[in-house]
Motif scaffolding. Structure first.
Motif, PDB file in Angstrom:
ATOM      1  N   PHE A 103       0.836  -1.213   0.000  1.00 38.05           N
ATOM      2  CA  PHE A 103       0.000   0.000   0.000  1.00 38.05           C
ATOM      3  C   PHE A 103       0.866   1.256   0.000  1.00 38.05           C
ATOM      4  CE2 PHE A 103      -3.681  -2.660   1.036  1.00 38.05           C
ATOM      5  CZ  PHE A 103      -4.644  -2.032   0.250  1.00 38.05           C
ATOM      6  N   ARG A 104       2.045   1.164   0.605  1.00 40.50           N
ATOM      7  CA  ARG A 104       2.933   2.330   0.651  1.00 40.50           C
ATOM      8  C   ARG A 104       3.532   2.604  -0.737  1.00 40.50           C
ATOM      9  NH1 ARG A 104       7.708   2.219   3.358  1.00 40.50           N
ATOM     10  NH2 ARG A 104       7.202   0.193   4.237  1.00 40.50           N
ATOM     11  N   TYR A 105       3.873   1.549  -1.472  1.00 40.63           N
ATOM     12  CA  TYR A 105       4.589   1.738  -2.746  1.00 40.63           C
ATOM     13  C   TYR A 105       3.641   1.921  -3.933  1.00 40.63           C
ATOM     14  CZ  TYR A 105       9.293   1.173  -0.949  1.00 40.63           C
ATOM     15  OH  TYR A 105      10.492   1.373  -0.304  1.00 40.63           O
ATOM     16  N   ASP A 106       2.527   1.186  -3.968  1.00 41.43           N
ATOM     17  CA  ASP A 106       1.564   1.373  -5.069  1.00 41.43           C
ATOM     18  C   ASP A 106       0.171   0.985  -4.576  1.00 41.43           C
ATOM     19  OD1 ASP A 106       0.193   1.678  -7.449  1.00 41.43           O
ATOM     20  OD2 ASP A 106       0.741  -0.328  -8.182  1.00 41.43           O
ATOM     21  N   PRO A 107      -0.581   1.972  -4.061  1.00 42.99           N
ATOM     22  CA  PRO A 107      -1.894   1.652  -3.487  1.00 42.99           C
ATOM     23  C   PRO A 107      -2.841   1.004  -4.499  1.00 42.99           C
ATOM     24  CG  PRO A 107      -1.260   3.939  -3.000  1.00 42.99           C
ATOM     25  CD  PRO A 107      -0.226   3.395  -3.928  1.00 42.99           C
ATOM     26  N   VAL A 108      -2.643   1.267  -5.798  1.00 40.15           N
ATOM     27  CA  VAL A 108      -3.576   0.715  -6.792  1.00 40.15           C
ATOM     28  C   VAL A 108      -3.437  -0.807  -6.874  1.00 40.15           C
ATOM     29  CG1 VAL A 108      -4.220   0.706  -9.237  1.00 40.15           C
ATOM     30  CG2 VAL A 108      -3.629   2.868  -8.105  1.00 40.15           C
ATOM     31  N   SER A 109      -2.208  -1.302  -7.100  1.00 41.97           N
ATOM     32  CA  SER A 109      -2.064  -2.772  -7.185  1.00 41.97           C
ATOM     33  C   SER A 109      -2.293  -3.401  -5.805  1.00 41.97           C
ATOM     34  CB  SER A 109      -0.709  -3.168  -7.767  1.00 41.97           C
ATOM     35  OG  SER A 109       0.341  -2.612  -7.028  1.00 41.97           O
ATOM     36  N   ALA A 110      -1.949  -2.668  -4.731  1.00 39.94           N
ATOM     37  CA  ALA A 110      -2.160  -3.218  -3.374  1.00 39.94           C
ATOM     38  C   ALA A 110      -3.649  -3.477  -3.142  1.00 39.94           C
ATOM     39  CB  ALA A 110      -1.613  -2.251  -2.326  1.00 39.94           C
ATOM     40  N   ALA A 111      -4.497  -2.531  -3.560  1.00 39.55           N
ATOM     41  CA  ALA A 111      -5.941  -2.691  -3.334  1.00 39.55           C
ATOM     42  C   ALA A 111      -6.464  -3.888  -4.129  1.00 39.55           C
ATOM     43  CB  ALA A 111      -6.680  -1.415  -3.739  1.00 39.55           C
ATOM     44  N   ARG A 112      -5.918  -4.105  -5.329  1.00 39.44           N
ATOM     45  CA  ARG A 112      -6.371  -5.257  -6.135  1.00 39.44           C
ATOM     46  C   ARG A 112      -5.914  -6.579  -5.493  1.00 39.44           C
ATOM     47  NH1 ARG A 112      -4.781  -2.514 -11.978  1.00 39.44           N
ATOM     48  NH2 ARG A 112      -6.207  -0.755 -11.735  1.00 39.44           N
ATOM     49  N   ILE A 113      -4.697  -6.566  -4.966  1.00 43.87           N
ATOM     50  CA  ILE A 113      -4.188  -7.788  -4.306  1.00 43.87           C
ATOM     51  C   ILE A 113      -5.031  -8.070  -3.051  1.00 43.87           C
ATOM     52  CG2 ILE A 113      -2.199  -8.696  -2.999  1.00 43.87           C
ATOM     53  CD1 ILE A 113      -0.411  -7.308  -5.166  1.00 43.87           C
ATOM     54  N   TRP A 114      -5.308  -7.014  -2.303  1.00 47.51           N
ATOM     55  CA  TRP A 114      -6.111  -7.135  -1.081  1.00 47.51           C
ATOM     56  C   TRP A 114      -7.494  -7.697  -1.403  1.00 47.51           C
ATOM     57  CZ3 TRP A 114      -6.577  -7.198   4.026  1.00 47.51           C
ATOM     58  CH2 TRP A 114      -7.784  -6.842   4.610  1.00 47.51           C
ATOM     59  N   ASP A 115      -8.114  -7.173  -2.474  1.00 48.51           N
ATOM     60  CA  ASP A 115      -9.458  -7.637  -2.858  1.00 48.51           C
ATOM     61  C   ASP A 115      -9.440  -9.107  -3.274  1.00 48.51           C
ATOM     62  OD1 ASP A 115     -10.663  -5.272  -2.397  1.00 48.51           O
ATOM     63  OD2 ASP A 115     -10.612  -4.570  -4.482  1.00 48.51           O
TER      64      ASP A 115
END
Ligand code: FAD
Length: 402
Positions: A55-67
């Protein structure tokens, strides 16, 4: 900068994303030998320390991984002949295919030139670029081509393992141990979607040959394992992704850079699957390398100083996990020695396999669970007090020396 990543696994794709985010003017290319959507393995586990970093480095891909991630919330230990036990802890899992799909799409959105079915066949002929990122996995050709410079060492684990999948959805992270006529054999299983689980099977080489697993073709081997683990699988088959039985290869490179070439992820270091951290470490390498490259690109330091700083930062972060991975894989190599322990002691020994807790704290925990007699705890604590008292004068003496 012109940057070429050789290998489109988690390390290469995530580094490509971060390099483009740092500066959209960078020309970033990823060469991957497999066709899009083709990879090895099944689901991988991770914990919230990785999510925090993502989430710190790229919130966009982090949110997709989280989902997309599957959350599990304890460890279940099933050892033949013992009652099932439960250990605290939670984590996440995600299919490798899904992770690579998310990262590949994100890379494309940002303008990375992602080329599938592009194998680097001759490491002596690297593409022209300002930076070549060798993210070509544990068997890295780029690293092996310059083996002497990179100082790569390979240690082969004793146990045999196979990375399988199954449509049986385990409730949570589950360890299962079965005793056969040829010795103990066990699995590490966890759900990674609502329809599938990873199922890694491991055993000593003696059990492997004793069960004839060395002589069976993949389909017959999976059927044989299905029979051994029948009571855990509820009639679901085991699926072999085609890599077959392997011995884990612990790779460590002494140096990670050579001119404009830098190693990341499994190409630089592998970490035994018993602690489920290789993907996390590969992605954290990508983060540290992206920071180093940004510092070089902004004129803050030379490329070689930036790459050296990246290597030192990552080696320091890796050291404790590599120690834990070693201890953990060694525990599984000695697993049959623990088999006679009663259920609770067996599962606490399993949970303490990384050797992270001092013996007295471990015993304290086990005694509160009624898993060891109180006298054993009392002896251990007295021995600890005696040891500390014995060292006290030496400590005072050292403090007095100017
Ligand atoms: C049984 C098992 C279970 C595991 N479970 C977990 C887990 O639960 N959690 C976890 O964090 N980690 C786990 N790992 C570790 C994890 O799979 C690796 O650490 C991780 O994939 C490393 O990422 P990478 O990008 O460095 O390498 P890889 O994922 O191996 O990617 C390398 C890529 O490079 C490509 N490539 C190779 N050579 C070339 C070439 N010459 N030209 C072009 N392309 C090339 C390959 O096709 C591949 O796509 C597990 C590993 C094993 C074996």
């Amino acid at each position: 900068m012109r940057i070429t990543c050789v290998g489109g696994g988690p390390a290469g794709l995530y580094f490509a994303v971060l390099a483009k985010l740092a500066d959209p003017a960078h020309e970033v290319t990823v060469l991957e030998r497999n066709p899009a959507g083709v990879t090895y393995g099944w689901g991988v586990v991770f914990w919230d320390d990785l999510l925090d970093d993502l989430f710190r480095y790229d919130p966009v891909s982090a949110a997709r991984i989280w989902d997309a991630a599957y959350k599990w919330d304890e460890y279940e230990v099933r050892a033949a002949g013992k009652p099932v036990t439960h250990l605290g802890g939670y984590g996440f899992s995600l299919g490798r295919h899904r992770l690579l799909d998310i990262l590949g799409k994100r890379a494309r959105e940002l303008g990375v030139d992602l080329r599938y079915e592009q194998e680097l066949t001759d490491p002596a002929q690297l593409p022209a670029a300002d930076l070549i990122v060798a993210c070509d996995g544990a068997g890295s050709r780029i690293r092996d081509h310059d083996a002497e410079h990179f100082g790569a060492e390979v240690e082969t684990g004793r146990n045999k393992y196979i990375w399988l999948g199954t449509s049986r959805v385990f409730r949570t992270f589950t360890f299962g141990f079965e005793e056969t006529e040829a010795g103990w054999i066990w699995f590490h299983a966890y759900p990674f979607t609502a329809g599938a689980s990873t199922f890694i099977v491991e055993c000593t080489p003696e059990t492997w040959t004793g069960l004839g697993l060395d002589r069976l073709d993949p389909a017959a081997g999976a059927a044989r394992l299905g029979k051994i683990f029948e009571r855990h699988l509820d009639g679901h088959p085991l699926d072999d992704a085609g890599r077959g039985w392997l011995n884990f290869r612990r790779v460590t490179a002494g140096r990670w850079d050579h001119g404009n070439v830098v190693l990341i992820g499994d190409a630089a270091h592998t970490t035994h699957f018993a602690i489920g951290s290789g993907t996390k470490l590969a992605m954290q390498d990508a983060m540290a390398l992206a920071d180093a490259v940004a510092s070089f690109a902004s004129g803050g330091e030379t490329l070689s100083a930036a790459l050296e700083r990246y290597e030192h930062r990552r080696k320091a972060a890796l050291a404790p996990l590599q120690r834990a991975a070693r201890a953990s894989s060694a525990w599984f190599e000695r697993m049959p020695e623990y088999a006679d322990l009663p259920a609770k002691r067996f599962s606490y020994a399993l949970s303490n396999r990384r050797g992270e807790y001092p013996a007295w704290r471990y015993l304290l925990h086990m005694s509160t669970q009624g898993a060891v007699p109180r006298t054993v705890l009392r002896w251990t604590l007295s021995a600890r007090r005696w040891n500390r008292a014995r060292r006290r004068p030496a400590r005072r003496l050292r403090a007095a020396v100017p």
